[in-house]
Scaffold this motif. Structure first.
Motif, PDB file in Angstrom:
ATOM      1  N   THR B 244       0.543  -0.961   0.061  1.00 19.74           N
ATOM      2  CA  THR B 244       0.253  -0.144   0.354  1.00 19.74           C
ATOM      3  C   THR B 244       0.627   1.350   0.046  1.00 19.74           C
ATOM      4  N   PRO B 245       0.155   2.666  -0.591  1.00 21.37           N
ATOM      5  CA  PRO B 245       1.424   3.119  -0.560  1.00 21.37           C
ATOM      6  C   PRO B 245       1.524   3.671   0.881  1.00 21.37           C
ATOM      7  N   VAL B 246       0.778   3.419   1.841  1.00 18.96           N
ATOM      8  CA  VAL B 246       1.519   4.113   3.616  1.00 18.96           C
ATOM      9  C   VAL B 246       2.615   2.751   3.481  1.00 18.96           C
ATOM     10  N   GLU B 247       2.546   1.400   3.624  1.00 23.23           N
ATOM     11  CA  GLU B 247       3.876   0.401   3.812  1.00 23.23           C
ATOM     12  C   GLU B 247       4.820   1.502   2.680  1.00 23.23           C
ATOM     13  N   ALA B 248       4.161   1.869   1.605  1.00 20.18           N
ATOM     14  CA  ALA B 248       5.981   1.730   0.640  1.00 20.18           C
ATOM     15  C   ALA B 248       5.942   3.390   0.652  1.00 20.18           C
ATOM     16  N   ASP B 249       5.448   3.906   1.858  1.00 18.56           N
ATOM     17  CA  ASP B 249       6.598   5.504   1.805  1.00 18.56           C
ATOM     18  C   ASP B 249       5.907   6.253   1.303  1.00 18.56           C
ATOM     19  N   LEU B 250       4.774   6.334   0.336  1.00 16.42           N
ATOM     20  CA  LEU B 250       4.640   7.599  -0.797  1.00 16.42           C
ATOM     21  C   LEU B 250       3.097   8.593  -0.304  1.00 16.42           C
ATOM     22  N   MET B 251       2.905   8.612   0.442  1.00 15.90           N
ATOM     23  CA  MET B 251       1.830   8.923   1.181  1.00 15.90           C
ATOM     24  C   MET B 251       2.220  10.072   0.664  1.00 15.90           C
ATOM     25  N   TRP B 252       2.894  11.118   0.567  1.00 15.01           N
ATOM     26  CA  TRP B 252       3.273  11.973  -0.196  1.00 15.01           C
ATOM     27  C   TRP B 252       2.638  12.938  -1.114  1.00 15.01           C
ATOM     28  N   PRO B 278       1.043   0.900   9.852  1.00 15.64           N
ATOM     29  CA  PRO B 278       1.193  -0.531   8.578  1.00 15.64           C
ATOM     30  C   PRO B 278       2.278  -1.592   9.544  1.00 15.64           C
ATOM     31  N   GLY B 279       2.005  -2.572   8.617  1.00 13.17           N
ATOM     32  CA  GLY B 279       2.565  -3.855   9.040  1.00 13.17           C
ATOM     33  C   GLY B 279       3.954  -3.919   8.980  1.00 13.17           C
ATOM     34  N   ARG B 280       4.353  -3.294   7.904  1.00 15.97           N
ATOM     35  CA  ARG B 280       5.356  -3.468   7.443  1.00 15.97           C
ATOM     36  C   ARG B 280       6.004  -2.095   6.530  1.00 15.97           C
ATOM     37  N   VAL B 281       7.515  -1.011   6.487  1.00 15.64           N
ATOM     38  CA  VAL B 281       6.970  -0.095   6.163  1.00 15.64           C
ATOM     39  C   VAL B 281       8.319   0.030   4.990  1.00 15.64           C
ATOM     40  N   ARG B 282       8.362   0.648   3.895  1.00 14.32           N
ATOM     41  CA  ARG B 282      10.230   0.251   3.099  1.00 14.32           C
ATOM     42  C   ARG B 282      10.849   1.484   3.174  1.00 14.32           C
ATOM     43  N   VAL B 283      11.919   1.245   3.409  1.00 23.18           N
ATOM     44  CA  VAL B 283      13.626   2.434   4.633  1.00 23.18           C
ATOM     45  C   VAL B 283      14.180   1.624   3.311  1.00 23.18           C
ATOM     46  N   GLY B 284      15.358   2.253   3.539  1.00 25.23           N
ATOM     47  CA  GLY B 284      16.316   1.909   2.007  1.00 25.23           C
ATOM     48  C   GLY B 284      17.680   1.530   3.898  1.00 25.23           C
ATOM     49  N   ILE B 285      18.609   0.292   3.095  1.00 27.54           N
ATOM     50  CA  ILE B 285      19.461  -0.802   3.920  1.00 27.54           C
ATOM     51  C   ILE B 285      20.586  -0.122   3.567  1.00 27.54           C
ATOM     52  N   GLY B 286      21.369   0.194   4.177  1.00 27.20           N
ATOM     53  CA  GLY B 286      23.485   0.674   3.911  1.00 27.20           C
ATOM     54  C   GLY B 286      23.785  -0.064   4.639  1.00 27.20           C
ATOM     55  N   THR B 287      25.142  -0.103   4.220  1.00 30.01           N
ATOM     56  CA  THR B 287      25.696  -1.435   4.666  1.00 30.01           C
ATOM     57  C   THR B 287      27.437  -0.770   4.763  1.00 30.01           C
ATOM     58  N   VAL B 351      19.120   0.459   9.435  1.00 25.35           N
ATOM     59  CA  VAL B 351      18.124   1.284   7.663  1.00 25.35           C
ATOM     60  C   VAL B 351      18.777   2.687   7.757  1.00 25.35           C
ATOM     61  N   ALA B 352      19.087   2.959   6.490  1.00 27.21           N
ATOM     62  CA  ALA B 352      19.502   4.022   5.752  1.00 27.21           C
ATOM     63  C   ALA B 352      18.140   5.043   5.385  1.00 27.21           C
ATOM     64  N   PRO B 353      18.529   6.285   5.666  1.00 25.77           N
ATOM     65  CA  PRO B 353      17.738   6.889   4.988  1.00 25.77           C
ATOM     66  C   PRO B 353      18.076   6.879   3.399  1.00 25.77           C
TER      67      PRO B 353
END
Lengths: 127, 364
Positions: B244-252, B278-287, B351-353
Motif C-alpha cells: 500500500t502507499p502507507v507501507e511504501a512510504d508514498l503518502m507524499w 502499517p505492518g511493514r514499511v519501506r526503508v533504505g538498507i545501507g552497509t 536502516v538508512a535514510p
C-alpha cells in the motif's frame, strides 16, 4: 580478446599460471568482459583445501554472482588481498593485478586436463 | 510464447556494442562496450546519460475530462494539474495495493500517462474501465531520457530548449517539423528530461545527442543503481499489488484533498493503516561492507526475520552497496542495526535514510 599463450585455461573461463607445484589462478579477459563491472570478490582463506571443481569464492558484478572454481585440487597458499579492496582490478588487468589466489598442488598431472591458449580460443569462438 | 521485442533504438545499441538482456518482454541494453555500468552511472551523475526507455508505454486519455476520470483510479492530485505539469501517482486496488505507478502529464490540449512496460497491457485494460474516455496507446512515440547536470544544456544545443521548465514541468518542442513532448523528469535523482520522439526522428535525434561528447549512452544496470541511490521504487520489486502507499512510504503523493475525500480505490485501507500503523514499511538498507545486498535477502534482528530486501545493487556514487526493503516498523528507525542473510552469509547492514544520493532536481 586477450588470451596469453603462456597460460593454461579451464572451461570455467579461468586461467592458470603454472610454477612448479604452485599455480596462480584468475579469470580470463573473456570472463571479465562477460561479467561486467566487478563490485565484490570473496577470496578463500589461506590453508583451505579444495578439490577439483570446488568453490574458491565468489565474484559479484553489477549484473550477476559467479563462483570461482578450483581448476585442479590443491591447498590455498596465497590470496590477492589487494583485490578485495579494489575489485575493479579484475576488469582492468585480469591476467596481472587481477589475479585471485595461488594453490599448492600435489598432482601436476592433473594440469594435463586444462586447455592451452589455442583450445581456449576455440572454446570461446574467437578462432 | 511471446516474441521478445526490440525498440526503435536497437540498431544504435548494436553499433554501441551493447550487452543485452530481456526486460518486460523487450531486448534492452544492460551496459555498453568500453564503458560498463559503473562508468555509465558516473557519467550520468557528472555530465549526461542517454537512456532508451521506449519500452515504457505512452498512453493518451481522450475525452471531456480525462484528469477527473483518472482520479477515480488513482489517489494523486490530477484535476489540479495545471497545463504544462506532470505528477507521479499510482493505480490502487480495493485493498489499497498498488497496481502500477505512473506519470500523468497535462499538456493542455493533450492528457497523457506513461506506465511501466511490464504493466502496460494490464494498465491499458484498467484504463478502459473509464467511461467517456478513449484510451490511445501511442506506439508512434518513443521515449528516451537524458539525465544529469548537463542534460538540459545538451538538449538545448540539439534543438530542444527546456531551460524554462522546472522539475515536473512539461512542454512540446519541435524538431524537423515534428512535435516532441518534453517533461523535466526522470528516474535517476538528477536534473534531466524525458522526450517522446516520433518514429521519423527518434533514431536520428538519439544519434545527434550521442554525438555530443557530454552525452554517454547508459543501460538498464546503470538505470537501476541510479534510481536506487535516489531512493526511487521499481514496480515489481519495491511495489506490487500487495503493497500500500502507507507501507511504501508514498503518502507524499496523496494530497490532503484526496485523503479527506477518501474517494479512490482502497482509501479505507489506507486510512486504517494511517490510524493503526502499517505492518511493514519501506526503508533504505545501507552497509559499510562491500558485499552487495540483493532482492530476496532476509533481514534479521537477533536471528529473527523482521523484513525482506526488495532491491539492491552496488551504488558507484556512494561507493557502497545500496538497497531498499520492507521491515517491521519497530526496526525502521534510520541507524537501526540489522543483519542481511546474503546466500547464507550474515552481512551487517543498517536502516538508512533515503535517498542515498541527494536529489538534484531543478525546482526553479
Amino acid at each position: 580478446m586477450n588470451i596469453p599463450t603462456d597460460l593454461r585455461y579451464s572451461t570455467d573461463h579461468e586461467w592458470v599460471r603454472v610454477d612448479g607445484t604452485t599455480i596462480r589462478i584468475g579469470v580470463t579477459d573473456y570472463a571479465q568482459d562477460a561479467l561486467g563491472d566487478v563490485v565484490f570478490i570473496e577470496l578463500p582463506d589461506v590453508g583451505t583445501e579444495v578439490g577439483a571443481g570446488g568453490s574458491l569464492g565468489e565474484v559479484e558484478s553489477t549484473k550477476s554472482v559467479s563462483d570461482i572454481y578450483a581448476p585442479v585440487a590443491g591447498t590455498v597458499s596465497l590470496i590477492n588481498d589487494e583485490l578485495a579492496n579494489n575489485p575493479e582490478r579484475l576488469n582492468e588487468d585480469p591476467y596481472g593485478d587481477g589475479w585471485i589466489c595461488e594453490l599448492t598442488i600435489g598432482d601436476a598431472a592433473a594440469l594435463d586436463g586444462l586447455l592451452d591458449a589455442a583450445a581456449y580460443t576455440e572454446l570461446i569462438g574467437e578462432a | 510464447m511471446n516474441k521478445v521485442r526490440t525498440t526503435i533504438f536497437h540498431p544504435l545499441h548494436g553499433r554501441l556494442g551493447a550487452k543485452f538482456g530481456e526486460f518486460a518482454g523487450y531486448r534492452m541494453p544492460l551496459t555498453y562496450a568500453d564503458l560498463g555500468a559503473t562508468a555509465e552511472h558516473v557519467a550520468t551523475r557528472t555530465s549526461a546519460g542517454l537512456f532508451d526507455v521506449s519500452h515504457m508505454a505512452v498512453v493518451d486519455l481522450v475525452g471531456p475530462d480525462p484528469a477527473a476520470a483518472l482520479e477515480t483510479l488513482v489517489p494523486g492530485g490530477i484535476t489540479t494539474l495545471k497545463p504544462g505539469r506532470s505528477r507521479y501517482t499510482f493505480f490502487t486496488n480495493e485493498a489499497g495495493g498498488i497496481l502500477d505507478d505512473l506519470i500523468a502529464t497535462q499538456f493542455g490540449d493533450r492528457f497523457s500517462v506513461v506506465v511501466n512496460a511490464s504493466r502496460a497491457e494490464h494498465d491499458i485494460g484498467h484504463l478502459q474501465l473509464l467511461t467517456d474516455i478513449e484510451v490511445v496507446r501511442r506506439s508512434d512515440l518513443h521515449l528516451v531520457a537524458i539525465q544529469g547536470p548537463q542534460a538540459v544544456e545538451l538538449a538545448a544545443d540539439a534543438g530542444i530548449d527546456a531551460s524554462a521548465l522546472t522539475f515536473m514541468g512539461a512542454m512540446v518542442a519541435t524538431i524537423d517539423g515534428h512535435d516532441v513532448a518534453v517533461t523535466r523528469s526522470g528516474y535517476t535523482g538528477e536534473d534531466g528530461l524525458e522526450l517522446a520522439l516520433p518514429a521519423e526522428i527518434a533514431l536520428g535525434f538519439a544519434e545527434q545527442l550521442l554525438s555530443d561528447e557530454r552525452c554517454t549512452p547508459a543501460g538498464l544496470v546503470a538505470r537501476d543503481s541510479l534510481r536506487l541511490e535516489a531512493g526511487l521504487c521499481l514496480y515489481g520489486n519495491d511495489l506490487d499489488e500487495t503493497t500500500t502507499p502507507v507501507e511504501a512510504d508514498l503518502m507524499w503523493a496523496i494530497p490532503s484533498r484526496r485523503r479527506a475525500a477518501a474517494d479512490y480505490p482502497g482509501a479505507d485501507v489506507v486510512d486504517r493503516q494511517l490510524a493503526d500503523g502499517p505492518g511493514r514499511v519501506r526503508v533504505g538498507i545501507g552497509t559499510d561492507q562491500r558485499r552487495p545486498v540483493r532482492p530476496g535477502n532476509e533481514l534479521l534482528v537477533d536471528g529473527a526475520a523482521i523484513g525482506l530486501v526488495t532491491s539492491g545493487a552496488f551504488g558507484p556514487t556512494v561507493d557502497r552497496p545500496v538497497a531498499m526493503g520492507y521491515v517491521d516498523p519497530a526496526h525502521a528507525e534510520p541507524g537501526t542495526a540489522l543483519t542481511a542473510d546474503v546466500r547464507g552469509k550474515e552481512v551487517p547492514v543498517h536502516v538508512a535514510p533515503l535517498p542515498f544520493a541527494p536529489h538534484r532536481y531543478h525546482r526553479g
